[in-house]
Design a protein around this motif. Structure first.
Motif, PDB file in Angstrom:
ATOM      1  N   HIS B  69       0.861  -1.195   0.000  1.00 18.53           N
ATOM      2  CA  HIS B  69       0.000   0.000   0.000  1.00 18.53           C
ATOM      3  C   HIS B  69       0.894   1.241   0.000  1.00 18.53           C
ATOM      4  O   HIS B  69       1.419   1.641   1.035  1.00 18.53           O
ATOM      5  N   GLU B 149      -7.122   4.163  -3.254  1.00 15.58           N
ATOM      6  CA  GLU B 149      -7.817   4.397  -1.983  1.00 15.58           C
ATOM      7  C   GLU B 149      -8.389   5.815  -1.945  1.00 15.58           C
ATOM      8  O   GLU B 149      -7.729   6.776  -2.334  1.00 15.58           O
ATOM      9  N   ASP B 182     -11.588   3.002   2.204  1.00 16.68           N
ATOM     10  CA  ASP B 182     -11.232   3.283   3.590  1.00 16.68           C
ATOM     11  C   ASP B 182     -12.475   3.849   4.273  1.00 16.68           C
ATOM     12  O   ASP B 182     -12.874   4.991   4.030  1.00 16.68           O
ATOM     13  N   ASN B 185     -11.892   6.957   6.311  1.00 16.15           N
ATOM     14  CA  ASN B 185     -11.783   8.169   5.498  1.00 16.15           C
ATOM     15  C   ASN B 185     -13.161   8.654   5.049  1.00 16.15           C
ATOM     16  O   ASN B 185     -13.434   9.855   5.013  1.00 16.15           O
ATOM     17  N   HIS B 213     -10.154  -0.585   4.357  1.00 16.16           N
ATOM     18  CA  HIS B 213      -9.330  -0.105   5.471  1.00 16.16           C
ATOM     19  C   HIS B 213     -10.241   0.387   6.579  1.00 16.16           C
ATOM     20  O   HIS B 213     -11.272   1.009   6.306  1.00 16.16           O
ATOM     21  N   HIS B 228      -4.613   7.580  12.244  1.00 13.55           N
ATOM     22  CA  HIS B 228      -4.239   6.172  12.456  1.00 13.55           C
ATOM     23  C   HIS B 228      -3.508   6.009  13.786  1.00 13.55           C
ATOM     24  O   HIS B 228      -2.663   5.128  13.923  1.00 13.55           O
ATOM     25  N   GLU B 255      -5.658  -0.262  10.240  1.00 13.26           N
ATOM     26  CA  GLU B 255      -4.472   0.594  10.133  1.00 13.26           C
ATOM     27  C   GLU B 255      -4.141   1.207  11.494  1.00 13.26           C
ATOM     28  O   GLU B 255      -5.012   1.782  12.160  1.00 13.26           O
ATOM     29  N   ILE B 305      -1.910   4.586   5.017  1.00 15.40           N
ATOM     30  CA  ILE B 305      -2.766   5.628   5.497  1.00 15.40           C
ATOM     31  C   ILE B 305      -4.102   5.251   4.917  1.00 15.40           C
ATOM     32  O   ILE B 305      -4.282   4.888   3.799  1.00 15.40           O
TER      33      ILE B 305
HETATM   34 FE   LIG Z   1      -6.394   3.888   4.540  1.00 20.06          FE
END
Ligand SMILES: [Fe+2]
Lengths: 273, 305
Positions: B69, B149, B182, B185, B213, B228, B255, B305
């Motif tokens: 990643h 991502e 994610d 996110n 994620h 994270h 993560e 991330i």
């Molecule tokens: Fe991520």
């Protein structure tokens, strides 16, 4: 007014997040294409990006130059900011952000170099630790043969640890580092000797080691690094010219030295010459 | 519009529940091998690096399936793609036998300067065309499926012609690549920019989600920051639960990049994620198989991330 291109947007965004002065000018309207462009961006968010980026950069550089940071003290952050302005990060790997700091100190060290004339050498020493730890080299070790005959002495030579770097510093850098680590004030005496140092990655632990070298050890390693030399060659070229009158003693010292270099991982075996 | 990616996706191994490979907590991670199905690593920490880092990646590859990643591909940058980077990336992906590789929908460099952060792109048609072209190049070069991502972003850039999900969807479809969704996110952006996170999930092409994620974040006065460095909050677990029943996902990864807690806390989070995936009737992830598999058995040639 035509809308800004992707490249223009990236350029202005990148500039304002990494450069505090440009950021101020942008939000005061002096550098933005229009007030509306500045209004499209959130000033606080830009500050946040700037903080996050700055934190990451400083954190990496602080961890690589603890001695320089301690020496410069409260002005360290300003020095790092100035370095990053002059040498912006140009590599994908975060640690590489610190690679040109020794160059920066030599070129732009100014008053810091007047105050601490050994600063450039200290920076070099600290960078080497990281560089050698990460160096993309597999240390190839071979068996160490016993030097029990004149023939073996002439036929075999040492394999030098492929990460090994030797330096001749004008200042006693290892001593300065010890003082800094112990939080002791270092008072430089102008009559101190130059220091010869070996820095290398240990083949088993992968950690970096620093060793102060005697003149003899320095010569032997330098010769072994320059030419594929047999032990006999090393003795003749690096030891004998500096040995004075007692040849027997020189041979004994040389044998002890090569054994030590092998034990410490500076030499990592022997090979046929 | 090509759907080749979806065929490739079907051949990808089910990796299960994963965690990030971090030097600081590597020993604990290896000890918890029976609780972790795969590891994700940041290739930049290993590309063209020897010594301890190399040894760590080799040790990880012995014990777990690995996926990569990245942080610095800089897919949205108007700089040329960095060939040295790509070459080193490919070498690392091959060495680690990664089933797929991912990076972020962002730009991370401009004019040769790497900011070491994920900067947002304007949601514009120009950015879409630019990114799509580059993804195709990357996917061809690395010879394995590539996932993008969705990032956390704290400001919108000028020049937006659509919203985030439209932006992401168009890129995925046109580039024919996968999504690393994610959910933290999505949650962070939903709070910071005021939208409904579930609606976001409903609007993106879920069939392209290969990996998920999940992470913790930090609340500041005005903004939630994707750090994270904290435990996952319940709202993000809820979003995972909402999402997991709707996607055929090949791996879910926790993560944690800083402020490391006692590893037992990580284990608890991993178990919670596993339970969500396991107990969700809609979840199509074959978790039992993942729990016992040692290596990615991918016939497609096989990341923070
Ligand atoms: Fe991520």
């Amino acid at each position: 007014m035509s809308k800004p291109s992707l490249s223009e947007i990236e350029k202005s965004f990148c500039t304002i997040v990494v450069d505090g002065k440009a950021r101020q000018q942008f939000f005061s309207g002096k550098k933005s294409k229009s007030k509306s462009e500045a209004h499209a961006l959130d000033n606080e968010a830009i500050e946040l990006y700037s903080e996050l980026i700055g934190y990451g950069h400083h954190d990496a550089i602080d961890s690589i130059y603890p001695g320089c940071a301690k020496l410069i003290g409260e002005k360290w952050d300003e020095v790092v900011d100035d370095y990053l302005q002059k040498y912006p990060p140009n590599h994908w790997r975060l640690n590489m952000i610190a690679s040109r700091f020794p160059q920066y100190v030599t070129k732009h060290g100014g008053t810091w170099l007047e105050q601490f004339p050994f600063l450039a050498e200290l920076a070099d020493y600290e960078w080497l630790e990281l560089e050698l730890m990460e160096k993309d080299i597999q240390i190839v070790c071979t068996d160490a043969c016993t030097l029990d005959s004149a023939e073996a002495f002439a036929k075999y030579g040492p394999v030098v640890n492929q990460t090994l770097v030797i330096r001749q510093y004008a200042y006693p850098i290892p001593k300065i580092v010890d003082h800094l680590e112990a939080d002791e004030l270092f008072v430089y005496q102008a009559d101190e000797d130059k220091t010869k140092v070996a820095i290398y990655r240990h083949p088993e632990t992968h950690f970096c080691k620093f060793l102060e070298l005697s003149h003899l050890a320095y010569q032997v390693i330098a010769q072994a690094q320059m030419h594929k030399s047999s032990f006999k060659d090393l003795l003749e070229k690096a030891v004998m010219p500096n040995s004075g009158s007692d040849a027997q003693d020189a041979v004994v010292k040389f044998l002890e030295l090569t054994e030590k270099l092998q034990d410490l991982g500076l030499f990592v075996g022997t090979r046929k010459i | 519009m090509s759907n080749q990616f979806l065929t490739l996706k079907n051949k990808l191994p089910d990796l299960g529940i994963g965690f990030g490979l971090r030097r600081e907590i590597a020993d604990e991670t290896f000890e918890a091998k029976d609780k972790i199905d795969f590891l994700e690593f940041a290739p930049e920490n290993y590309m063209e690096v020897g010594g301890n880092a190399k040894a760590l990646l080799e040790r990880a590859a012995e014990a777990f399936p690995l996926i990569s990643h990245g942080l610095c591909l800089s897919i949205g940058s108007t700089d040329d793609l960095n060939n040295d980077y790509l070459k080193a990336l490919k070498k690392t992906l091959d060495q680690a036998n990664c089933a797929w590789a991912s990076d972020h929908l962002c730009f991370a460099s401009f004019n040769g300067v790497y900011v070491q952060d994920l900067l947002p792109l304007p949601f514009s048609k120009e950015a879409i065309e630019h990114v799509v072209k580059r993804i195709k190049t990357v996917q061809d070069y690395i010879e394995r499926p590539f996932l993008l991502e969705n990032i956390s972003y704290y400001t919108s850039l000028p020049g937006a012609e659509m919203n985030e999900w439209q932006f992401i969807s168009e890129i995925l479809e046109k580039a024919d690549c996968g999504l690393l969704l994610d959910v933290n996110n999505v949650y962070v952006n939903s709070v910071n920019h005021g939208f409904d996170p579930e609606r976001f999930v409903d609007q993106i092409p879920l069939e392209r989600v290969v990996q998920i994620h999940i992470a913790g974040h930090k609340k500041s006065k005005k903004t939630i920051i994707d750090t994270h460095g904290a435990p996952v909050v319940q709202a993000v677990y809820d979003l995972l639960e909402y999402t997991i029943g709707r996607v055929d996902v090949k791996g879910v990864m926790l993560e944690r990049d800083q402020n490391f807690p006692n590893f037992d806390e990580i284990i608890v989070e991993l178990e919670k994620i596993r339970n969500i995936c396991d107990s969700n009737p809609g979840s199509k992830m074959d978790l039992k198989k993942c729990g016992t598999s040692k290596k990615a058995k991918s016939d497609v040639q096989a990341v923070s991330i």
